[in-house]
Each structure stands twice: as structure tokens, then as C-alpha cells.
Design an enzyme around this catalytic site. Structure first.
Site, PDB file in Angstrom:
ATOM      1  N   ASP A   1       0.850  -1.187   0.000  1.00 30.60           N
ATOM      2  CA  ASP A   1       0.000   0.000   0.000  1.00 30.60           C
ATOM      3  C   ASP A   1       0.889   1.242   0.000  1.00 30.60           C
ATOM      4  O   ASP A   1       2.099   1.159   0.162  1.00 30.60           O
ATOM      5  CB  ASP A   1      -0.984  -0.020   1.167  1.00 30.60           C
ATOM      6  CG  ASP A   1      -0.314  -0.059   2.528  1.00 30.60           C
ATOM      7  OD1 ASP A   1       0.871   0.292   2.616  1.00 30.60           O
ATOM      8  OD2 ASP A   1      -0.985  -0.443   3.506  1.00 30.60           O
TER       9      ASP A   1
ATOM     10  N   HIS B   1      -4.446 -20.438  12.528  1.00 30.21           N
ATOM     11  CA  HIS B   1      -5.788 -20.969  12.269  1.00 30.21           C
ATOM     12  C   HIS B   1      -6.660 -19.943  11.550  1.00 30.21           C
ATOM     13  O   HIS B   1      -7.359 -20.280  10.585  1.00 30.21           O
ATOM     14  CB  HIS B   1      -6.461 -21.376  13.577  1.00 30.21           C
ATOM     15  CG  HIS B   1      -7.936 -21.601  13.429  1.00 30.21           C
ATOM     16  ND1 HIS B   1      -8.467 -22.757  12.905  1.00 30.21           N
ATOM     17  CD2 HIS B   1      -8.994 -20.777  13.688  1.00 30.21           C
ATOM     18  CE1 HIS B   1      -9.790 -22.644  12.854  1.00 30.21           C
ATOM     19  NE2 HIS B   1     -10.131 -21.460  13.332  1.00 30.21           N
TER      20      HIS B   1
ATOM     21  N   CYS C   1      -5.692 -27.178  14.553  1.00 28.48           N
ATOM     22  CA  CYS C   1      -6.883 -27.983  14.803  1.00 28.48           C
ATOM     23  C   CYS C   1      -6.599 -29.478  14.738  1.00 28.48           C
ATOM     24  O   CYS C   1      -7.249 -30.273  15.425  1.00 28.48           O
ATOM     25  CB  CYS C   1      -7.980 -27.605  13.815  1.00 28.48           C
ATOM     26  SG  CYS C   1      -8.678 -25.958  14.103  1.00 28.48           S
TER      27      CYS C   1
ATOM     28  N   CYS D   1     -12.130 -27.843  10.646  1.00 25.63           N
ATOM     29  CA  CYS D   1     -10.888 -27.278  10.121  1.00 25.63           C
ATOM     30  C   CYS D   1      -9.780 -28.331  10.099  1.00 25.63           C
ATOM     31  O   CYS D   1      -9.688 -29.178  10.991  1.00 25.63           O
ATOM     32  CB  CYS D   1     -10.462 -26.085  10.977  1.00 25.63           C
ATOM     33  SG  CYS D   1      -8.957 -25.269  10.392  1.00 25.63           S
TER      34      CYS D   1
ATOM     35  N   CYS E   1      -6.407 -27.345   9.692  1.00 29.37           N
ATOM     36  CA  CYS E   1      -5.118 -26.686   9.879  1.00 29.37           C
ATOM     37  C   CYS E   1      -4.309 -27.398  10.963  1.00 29.37           C
ATOM     38  O   CYS E   1      -4.833 -28.208  11.735  1.00 29.37           O
ATOM     39  CB  CYS E   1      -5.313 -25.213  10.241  1.00 29.37           C
ATOM     40  SG  CYS E   1      -5.747 -24.882  11.968  1.00 29.37           S
TER      41      CYS E   1
ATOM     42  N   ASP F   1      -7.888  -7.361   1.606  1.00 36.27           N
ATOM     43  CA  ASP F   1      -6.841  -7.493   2.610  1.00 36.27           C
ATOM     44  C   ASP F   1      -7.362  -6.985   3.937  1.00 36.27           C
ATOM     45  O   ASP F   1      -8.263  -6.140   3.977  1.00 36.27           O
ATOM     46  CB  ASP F   1      -5.593  -6.689   2.228  1.00 36.27           C
ATOM     47  CG  ASP F   1      -5.744  -5.217   2.596  1.00 36.27           C
ATOM     48  OD1 ASP F   1      -5.212  -4.820   3.654  1.00 36.27           O
ATOM     49  OD2 ASP F   1      -6.406  -4.463   1.854  1.00 36.27           O
TER      50      ASP F   1
END
Length: 382
Positions: A98, A341, A315, A310, A312, A272
Site C-alpha cells: 500500500d 488458524h 486444529c 478445520c 489446519c 486485505d
């Protein structure tokens, strides 16, 4: 890449017949990513608590870094000597930077806006600084991001019509100066930004002015700044149809699950936000049934993962009870696991959004998701 071809190119793959949402692919000098896409935010050249390998593991196709913060520290001399931002942070995939404008307006109360730019005091040492379109482009050229953002004025909400009009016209003039100063048009795309506050006529004016410069992509700024959800959706529904279909559309600063879905429904390609890592550091996690505040006592003996649906690492490996213990003990691993996560969750959500678009069922997906997760109270149909 053909001679004089833009460094960033948008490929439209499919339009959802149910919603009008777009499935696409953005091609950059450091690779391609599918859209709609969520970009994890690495303000200081790192997504907080995450290594580049972990970002790759979770499937982040592009990340965002911040011009202002990297200019202030470590500074352009260091970044130039180390070969630019990709090499400095060991990330070989796309990066968007940015312009630094939002930080100048949000971090310093002692700022002064003129046609030249914005004078302010550094949040690090209090030194007097000036950020102008030329300086922003100089820093972004040194950073070497795949996508650079034009320097714009971030106005507060609410802003009256007269002020918003003066601001957007200044932003247009600053865009022209950014383009004149841009030294890497062959390998770094510069996106213009549509402003205009909550005023539809000003959004239309800004869109016309930005499109006249034919930048490789266009962002919509000045939303998710405190306005009600229905106001953001109203402005998106008015503005997005005015933008070119052949270029990526980026909605700045948006990252809650409902906003990502609703933005995609309205034709946005890129998003974002710092939300997943920020709330993760505070012990809040996103789940398939809504937010969970893991520090709450109810989870002290909970053997379940953060989210039963989940896959991930957090998890697959740890219980809510263990992660709550880490949070209460102020262990660094707590913020890493919660942040990991949350990022994984949003990146999987965008995969589901893209799949729903490809199958022409995004509105059905939205309605079911918002009802299941408790976000339905902010639902506003297009």
C-alpha cells in the site's frame, strides 16, 4: 511477457450466473493467484507470527506489506542494499504494497495535508517527515512489490460532500504524479484508487478520473472505515459496475468473513485486512459456527479442536483447552496458533467462495454461511 504488456494481468475465468461474482486469476512477475483472493497483511515485511513457509503451507497466493512502516524501519537504504522486499523477507510469491497514506492519516494526529503531500511526525522517533506521491513511489520502487498502490487521501467517516469532492480531486492529481514518478512500469503494476466517501456521484466521478489513466488494476478505498454494512454495500453496488471488467478490483481493508463473501457477490477480486492475526493475538478465533473467544472459562477443559471442520495444524494437533491455557499464560505459541488458524480459515473460505462461483451458487452459499455463523444480522441483499 510481450513487449509493453502490463506487468500484472487479470484473466476472467467464469462469472457466476446466480450472483454475477467473478472467478479469475491474476498474473504477476512473481507468479499467479486465483480470485476472489484474501491477502494476509505483513505490515513490517512479515505476517505477524508466521514464517514464509507457513504462509506457503496454508496457500497464501499473495501478501500485503506497508510502505510507511518499511520506510520508517528498516529504511530504504537497507532494503535497497538487500535486494528489495522479496529477497529481504524470503518470499518468492506476489506482494502488494500500500502507499503509506492510510498509516499517515491514522497514526499521527500531528499531520498537515497540502497539495505537495502530508507532513507528519514519525510514530517511532517523533521526527518530522513528509510523504508525497513522489516519495511513496520512490519507496515502493525500491521495495519492488508486484503491485504498488497510488498515494491517496484517506478521508474519515462521515465526510461531507464538499470535503469528499476536494479530497478525491486531490487524489486524482496525486495519481497523475505517482504515474509520472513510477520508475518500474515494466515489472511493477501501479493501481489507482477510487475515493469519494459515501457519495455516489463522487464515486462515479472518481471512477471516471482513475479509469482515464488506464492503470492495470483499480482499488476501492475509503470503505470499512466505520460506516454501517449497508452503506458499504450501497457504495460497492454503485461503484463496481463502473469499473473495467478486464482488470482486477481490489477492496481495501476488508477481512471479516461476511464482508469477504458479500464483496465477492458484488464483483470484488482482492481483499486485505489485519483482522485474522489481530484478533488471533487477542485470543479470538474464526470457526465454521462463528467466532470463539478461546480465553473464556467455558473452554478450560474442552478437548475439541478450535473448529471441528478445520484441517489446519492447530486444529489437527491441539485442543481448545490447551490453546486457552497458552493464552492465559501469555505464551507466544498461543498467538501463533490462533493467527495460523484464522489465516487458514479465511484462505479456505475464499476457496469455498471460488468453488461456489464456479458452480453458479454463490448466493445460496452466502445465505447458508451467514445464517450458520451468526453474521446474518449484517446481511443486505444486492
Amino acid at each position: 511477457m510481450a513487449e509493453n504488456a502490463p506487468p500484472v494481468r487479470f484473466e476472467l475465468l467464469h462469472v457466476c450466473t446466480q450472483s454475477g461474482a467473478r472467478l479469475g486469476r491474476v498474473h504477476t512477475p512473481h507468479g499467479s493467484f486465483d480470485t476472489p483472493a484474501f491477502m494476509p497483511v505483513g505490515t513490517q515485511g512479515t505476517v505477524k507470527g508466521m514464517s514464509p513457509a507457513e504462509l506457503e503451507e496454508m496457500g497464501a497466493g499473495i501478501i500485503l506489506s506497508n510502505t510507511y512502516h518499511l520506510w520508517m524501519r528498516p529504511g530504504t537504504e537497507v532494503l535497497e542494499a538487500l535486494g528489495g522486499l522479496h529477497r529481504f523477507m524470503s518470499w518468492n510469491h506476489p506482494i502488494l504494497t500500500d502507499s503509506g497514506g492510510f498509516q499517515v492519516f491514522s497514526l499521527s494526529d500531528l499531520r498537515h495535508i497540502t497539495e505537495e503531500g502530508v507532513s507528519f511526525r514519525s510514530h517511532i522517533d517523533g521526527s518530522k517527515q513528509m510523504l508525497s506521491p513522489e516519495r511513496s513511489m520512490e519507496v515502493q520502487n525500491i521495495l519492488g512489490s508486484d503491485i504498488a498502490m497510488a498515494f491517496d487521501e484517506c478521508i474519515p467517516y462521515p465526510a461531507d460532500h464538499a470535503y469528499a469532492k476536494r479530497s478525491l480531486e486531490r487524489t486524482t492529481r496525486w495519481l497523475e504524479r505517482c504515474l509520472e514518478t513510477h520508475r518500474r512500469p515494466g515489472d511493477q503494476a501501479l493501481f489507482g484508487i477510487v475515493q469519494g466517501g459515501m457519495h455516489e456521484d463522487l464515486r462515479a466521478q472518481s471512477a471516471r478520473e482513475v479509469m482515464a489513466f488506464d492503470t492495470p488494476g483499480i482499488a476501492i478505498g475509503g470503505l470499512s472505515v466505520g460506516e454501517p454494512a449497508k452503506e458499504m454495500y450501497r457504495i460497492l453496488e454503485h461503484t463496481v459496475p463502473l469499473l473495467p471488467t478486464a482488470k482486477p478490483r481490489y477492496l481495501m481493508g476488508v477481512g471479516s468473513p461476511d464482508y469477504l463473501i458479500e464483496g465477492s457477490v458484488r464483483g470484488i477480486d482482492m481483499f486485505d485486512c489485519v483482522l485474522p492475526t489481530r484478533i488471533g493475538r487477542n485470543g479470538t478465533v474464526l470457526t465454521s459456527k462463528g467466532k470463539v473467544i478461546i480465553r473464556d472459562a467455558i473452554y478450560a477443559k474442552d478437548p475439541h479442536p478450535l473448529d471441528d471442520e478445520c484441517t489446519c495444524y492447530a486444529c489437527r494437533t491441539f485442543s481448545r483447552a490447551y490453546i486457552r491455557h497458552l493464552v492465559k499464560a501469555n505464551e507466544l505459541l498461543a498467538l501463533r496458533l490462533a493467527s495460523y488458524h484464522n489465516l487458514w480459515f479465511l484462505l479456505r473460505l475464499m476457496e469455498d467462495v471460488r468453488k461456489a462461483i464456479s458452480e453458479n451458487r454463490l448466493l445460496d452459499f452466502r445465505d447458508e454461511y451467514l445464517e450458520r455463523t451468526g453474521y446474518h444480522h449484517r446481511k443486505v441483499k444486492p
